[in-house]
Design a protein around this motif. Structure first.
Motif, PDB file in Angstrom:
ATOM      1  N   PRO A  25      54.143  24.595   1.293  1.00 16.71           N
ATOM      2  CA  PRO A  25      53.617  25.694   2.112  1.00 16.71           C
ATOM      3  C   PRO A  25      54.581  26.867   2.269  1.00 16.71           C
ATOM      4  O   PRO A  25      54.174  27.949   2.669  1.00 16.71           O
ATOM      5  N   MET A  26      55.862  26.649   1.956  1.00 18.45           N
ATOM      6  CA  MET A  26      56.852  27.707   2.106  1.00 18.45           C
ATOM      7  C   MET A  26      57.125  28.447   0.806  1.00 18.45           C
ATOM      8  O   MET A  26      57.949  29.362   0.769  1.00 18.45           O
ATOM      9  N   GLN A  27      56.441  28.087  -0.281  1.00 18.71           N
ATOM     10  CA  GLN A  27      56.573  28.813  -1.536  1.00 18.71           C
ATOM     11  C   GLN A  27      55.949  30.199  -1.359  1.00 18.71           C
ATOM     12  O   GLN A  27      54.922  30.350  -0.696  1.00 18.71           O
ATOM     13  N   LEU A  28      56.557  31.197  -1.964  1.00 20.99           N
ATOM     14  CA  LEU A  28      56.152  32.582  -1.702  1.00 20.99           C
ATOM     15  C   LEU A  28      54.969  33.058  -2.546  1.00 20.99           C
ATOM     16  O   LEU A  28      54.866  32.742  -3.727  1.00 20.99           O
ATOM     17  N   VAL A  29      54.112  33.836  -1.900  1.00 27.48           N
ATOM     18  CA  VAL A  29      53.096  34.649  -2.570  1.00 27.48           C
ATOM     19  C   VAL A  29      53.330  36.049  -2.030  1.00 27.48           C
ATOM     20  O   VAL A  29      53.044  36.323  -0.859  1.00 27.48           O
ATOM     21  N   GLY A  30      53.885  36.917  -2.862  1.00 31.95           N
ATOM     22  CA  GLY A  30      54.361  38.190  -2.343  1.00 31.95           C
ATOM     23  C   GLY A  30      55.581  37.920  -1.483  1.00 31.95           C
ATOM     24  O   GLY A  30      56.361  37.004  -1.752  1.00 31.95           O
ATOM     25  N   PRO A  31      55.765  38.666  -0.398  1.00 32.36           N
ATOM     26  CA  PRO A  31      56.947  38.487   0.444  1.00 32.36           C
ATOM     27  C   PRO A  31      56.817  37.393   1.500  1.00 32.36           C
ATOM     28  O   PRO A  31      57.755  37.121   2.237  1.00 32.36           O
ATOM     29  N   ASP A 233      48.569  24.350  -5.994  1.00 28.49           N
ATOM     30  CA  ASP A 233      49.037  22.968  -6.054  1.00 28.49           C
ATOM     31  C   ASP A 233      50.164  22.786  -7.059  1.00 28.49           C
ATOM     32  O   ASP A 233      50.902  21.815  -7.007  1.00 28.49           O
ATOM     33  N   THR A 234      50.287  23.721  -7.999  1.00 33.14           N
ATOM     34  CA  THR A 234      51.327  23.634  -9.014  1.00 33.14           C
ATOM     35  C   THR A 234      52.116  24.941  -9.045  1.00 33.14           C
ATOM     36  O   THR A 234      51.693  25.959  -8.492  1.00 33.14           O
ATOM     37  N   PHE A 235      53.250  24.902  -9.723  1.00 33.19           N
ATOM     38  CA  PHE A 235      54.073  26.104  -9.846  1.00 33.19           C
ATOM     39  C   PHE A 235      53.298  27.224 -10.534  1.00 33.19           C
ATOM     40  O   PHE A 235      53.361  28.385 -10.119  1.00 33.19           O
ATOM     41  N   ARG A 238      50.704  28.831  -8.167  1.00 37.91           N
ATOM     42  CA  ARG A 238      51.376  29.693  -7.201  1.00 37.91           C
ATOM     43  C   ARG A 238      51.843  30.982  -7.870  1.00 37.91           C
ATOM     44  O   ARG A 238      51.724  32.086  -7.314  1.00 37.91           O
ATOM     45  N   ALA A 239      52.345  30.867  -9.110  1.00 37.21           N
ATOM     46  CA  ALA A 239      52.801  32.049  -9.848  1.00 37.21           C
ATOM     47  C   ALA A 239      51.632  32.986 -10.140  1.00 37.21           C
ATOM     48  O   ALA A 239      51.780  34.215 -10.113  1.00 37.21           O
ATOM     49  N   ASP A 240      50.452  32.438 -10.415  1.00 40.61           N
ATOM     50  CA  ASP A 240      49.259  33.262 -10.662  1.00 40.61           C
ATOM     51  C   ASP A 240      48.891  34.053  -9.412  1.00 40.61           C
ATOM     52  O   ASP A 240      48.541  35.238  -9.487  1.00 40.61           O
ATOM     53  N   LEU A 241      48.952  33.408  -8.255  1.00 43.56           N
ATOM     54  CA  LEU A 241      48.661  34.095  -7.006  1.00 43.56           C
ATOM     55  C   LEU A 241      49.687  35.190  -6.736  1.00 43.56           C
ATOM     56  O   LEU A 241      49.348  36.292  -6.295  1.00 43.56           O
ATOM     57  N   ASP A 242      50.941  34.888  -7.020  1.00 43.05           N
ATOM     58  CA  ASP A 242      52.003  35.857  -6.799  1.00 43.05           C
ATOM     59  C   ASP A 242      51.839  37.066  -7.715  1.00 43.05           C
ATOM     60  O   ASP A 242      52.027  38.214  -7.295  1.00 43.05           O
ATOM     61  N   ALA A 243      51.441  36.803  -8.972  1.00 42.82           N
ATOM     62  CA  ALA A 243      51.212  37.896  -9.920  1.00 42.82           C
ATOM     63  C   ALA A 243      50.034  38.750  -9.460  1.00 42.82           C
ATOM     64  O   ALA A 243      50.061  39.983  -9.574  1.00 42.82           O
ATOM     65  N   GLY A 248      48.094  43.973  -6.846  1.00 45.47           N
ATOM     66  CA  GLY A 248      47.124  44.419  -5.854  1.00 45.47           C
ATOM     67  C   GLY A 248      45.821  43.655  -5.856  1.00 45.47           C
ATOM     68  O   GLY A 248      44.867  44.052  -5.183  1.00 45.47           O
ATOM     69  N   ASP A 249      45.755  42.544  -6.567  1.00 47.22           N
ATOM     70  CA  ASP A 249      44.553  41.709  -6.626  1.00 47.22           C
ATOM     71  C   ASP A 249      44.699  40.610  -5.580  1.00 47.22           C
ATOM     72  O   ASP A 249      45.217  39.536  -5.861  1.00 47.22           O
ATOM     73  N   ARG A 250      44.234  40.871  -4.363  1.00 47.42           N
ATOM     74  CA  ARG A 250      44.486  39.991  -3.223  1.00 47.42           C
ATOM     75  C   ARG A 250      43.212  39.705  -2.426  1.00 47.42           C
ATOM     76  O   ARG A 250      43.127  40.004  -1.225  1.00 47.42           O
ATOM     77  N   PRO A 251      42.196  39.123  -3.038  1.00 49.83           N
ATOM     78  CA  PRO A 251      40.914  38.944  -2.347  1.00 49.83           C
ATOM     79  C   PRO A 251      40.974  38.014  -1.140  1.00 49.83           C
ATOM     80  O   PRO A 251      40.082  38.072  -0.273  1.00 49.83           O
ATOM     81  N   TRP A 252      41.975  37.159  -1.062  1.00 50.00           N
ATOM     82  CA  TRP A 252      42.079  36.258   0.091  1.00 50.00           C
ATOM     83  C   TRP A 252      42.560  36.983   1.352  1.00 50.00           C
ATOM     84  O   TRP A 252      42.401  36.480   2.454  1.00 50.00           O
ATOM     85  N   MET A 253      43.107  38.181   1.194  1.00 51.88           N
ATOM     86  CA  MET A 253      43.636  38.912   2.337  1.00 51.88           C
ATOM     87  C   MET A 253      42.502  39.660   3.055  1.00 51.88           C
ATOM     88  O   MET A 253      42.432  40.885   3.055  1.00 51.88           O
ATOM     89  N   VAL A 254      41.620  38.889   3.649  1.00 50.66           N
ATOM     90  CA  VAL A 254      40.435  39.467   4.302  1.00 50.66           C
ATOM     91  C   VAL A 254      40.797  40.338   5.486  1.00 50.66           C
ATOM     92  O   VAL A 254      39.986  41.154   5.926  1.00 50.66           O
ATOM     93  N   TRP A 255      41.997  40.166   6.013  1.00 49.36           N
ATOM     94  CA  TRP A 255      42.427  41.011   7.130  1.00 49.36           C
ATOM     95  C   TRP A 255      42.730  42.433   6.662  1.00 49.36           C
ATOM     96  O   TRP A 255      42.799  43.356   7.461  1.00 49.36           O
ATOM     97  N   LYS A 256      42.900  42.616   5.363  1.00 52.40           N
ATOM     98  CA  LYS A 256      43.102  43.943   4.796  1.00 52.40           C
ATOM     99  C   LYS A 256      41.784  44.562   4.328  1.00 52.40           C
ATOM    100  O   LYS A 256      41.577  45.752   4.414  1.00 52.40           O
TER     101      LYS A 256
END
Length: 260
Positions: A25-31, A233-235, A238-243, A248-256
């Motif tokens: 849970p502490m692996q980074l996606v963005g900052p 679940d895998t490195f 997580r890297a795909d989400l970070d990329a 700027g492809d962040r559909p999970w950020m519904v607060w934005k």
């Protein structure tokens, strides 16, 4: 509603190296770490009371929130040497940190977190390593309207593999992507009631024990979601989400960009 986050597993498939001690849970996606994105998602829908089920890497998670810096993801002004925030992430959050054991199964972690739910009839739960834009409050409303004891988010198969049909002479007669099969996977976003504990033995599992039993009784709701859903679940995942975050492809950020 209170949100129970299961964040105590070893996360072996996420490790960068054998001595990587950072919990999944502490692996980074963005900052920000995965768990922050999950919590920010729930906060967008008004659910800001969190119960963290800790285990492996608990100190990493505790230290992150004990030393949380709002200025990393919010605009601010420095005036007279004082920092004035123009926005805040977790000012209104309540976070309970619960040691649920190093080796505990998901169900056992939930059992150990039960005293911190204060007997609430409804509460939410999440694996803390999956991001989605699912309309959480719509799901909650359906659970209440149908009188269900629990619900789980359902998503189409995520596999990139293909299933192959073969005839009696070993000739291939058809090839179908797994993602096109009319089946659904557990998406890891749950709306639960106290009734789940009636089917949760010591050391038990939330899905295999509670959800399976409730399904047999016709009390489990499945919400089919065809929108954005992606595990980390895998490195590589997580890297795909970070990329995606970086471009700027962040559909999970519904607060934005609210989806309702």
């Amino acid at each position: 509603m209170k949100v129970v986050l299961f964040c105590g597993g070893y996360g072996m498939r996420m490790r960068n190296t054998a001595d990587d001690m950072v919990p999944k849970p502490m692996q980074l996606v963005g900052p920000r770490p995965l768990i922050w994105h999950v919590m920010r998602y729930y906060a967008h829908f008004g659910h800001t009371e969190f119960v963290l089920c800790l285990g492996y890497g608990a100190q990493h998670i505790k230290n992150y929130f004990l030393n949380y810096r709002e200025t990393e993801s919010n605009d601010f002004v420095i005036r007279g040497g004082e920092v004035e925030l123009l926005g805040a992430d977790m000012r209104e959050w309540t976070i309970t940190f619960v040691d649920t054991g190093l080796e505990s199964a998901i169900g056992e972690r939930l059992r150990r977190a039960r005293p911190y739910l204060d007997g609430d009839e409804y509460f939410l739960a999440n694996y803390a390593d999956v991001l989605s834009d699912a309309p959480m409050n719509t799901i909650i409303d359906q659970v209440k309207e149908t009188g269900s004891a629990a619900s789980m988010l359902l998503v189409p198969p995520q596999s990139s593999f293909h299933c192959v049909d073969v005839d009696g002479e070993s000739k291939v007669t058809g090839i179908t992507p797994v993602s096109e099969f009319p089946i659904w996977e557990n998406g890891g976003y749950f709306v639960l009631t106290q009734e789940v504990f009636d089917h949760l033995p010591p050391g038990g599992d939330l899905v295999a024990d509670s959800c399976t039993a409730l399904a047999k009784e016709g009390k489990l709701l499945g919400y089919k979601h065809r929108g954005f859903w992606k595990p980390a679940d895998t490195f590589k995942e997580r890297a795909d989400l970070d990329a995606g975050y970086a471009r700027g492809d962040r559909p999970w950020m519904v607060w934005k960009d609210p989806v309702g």
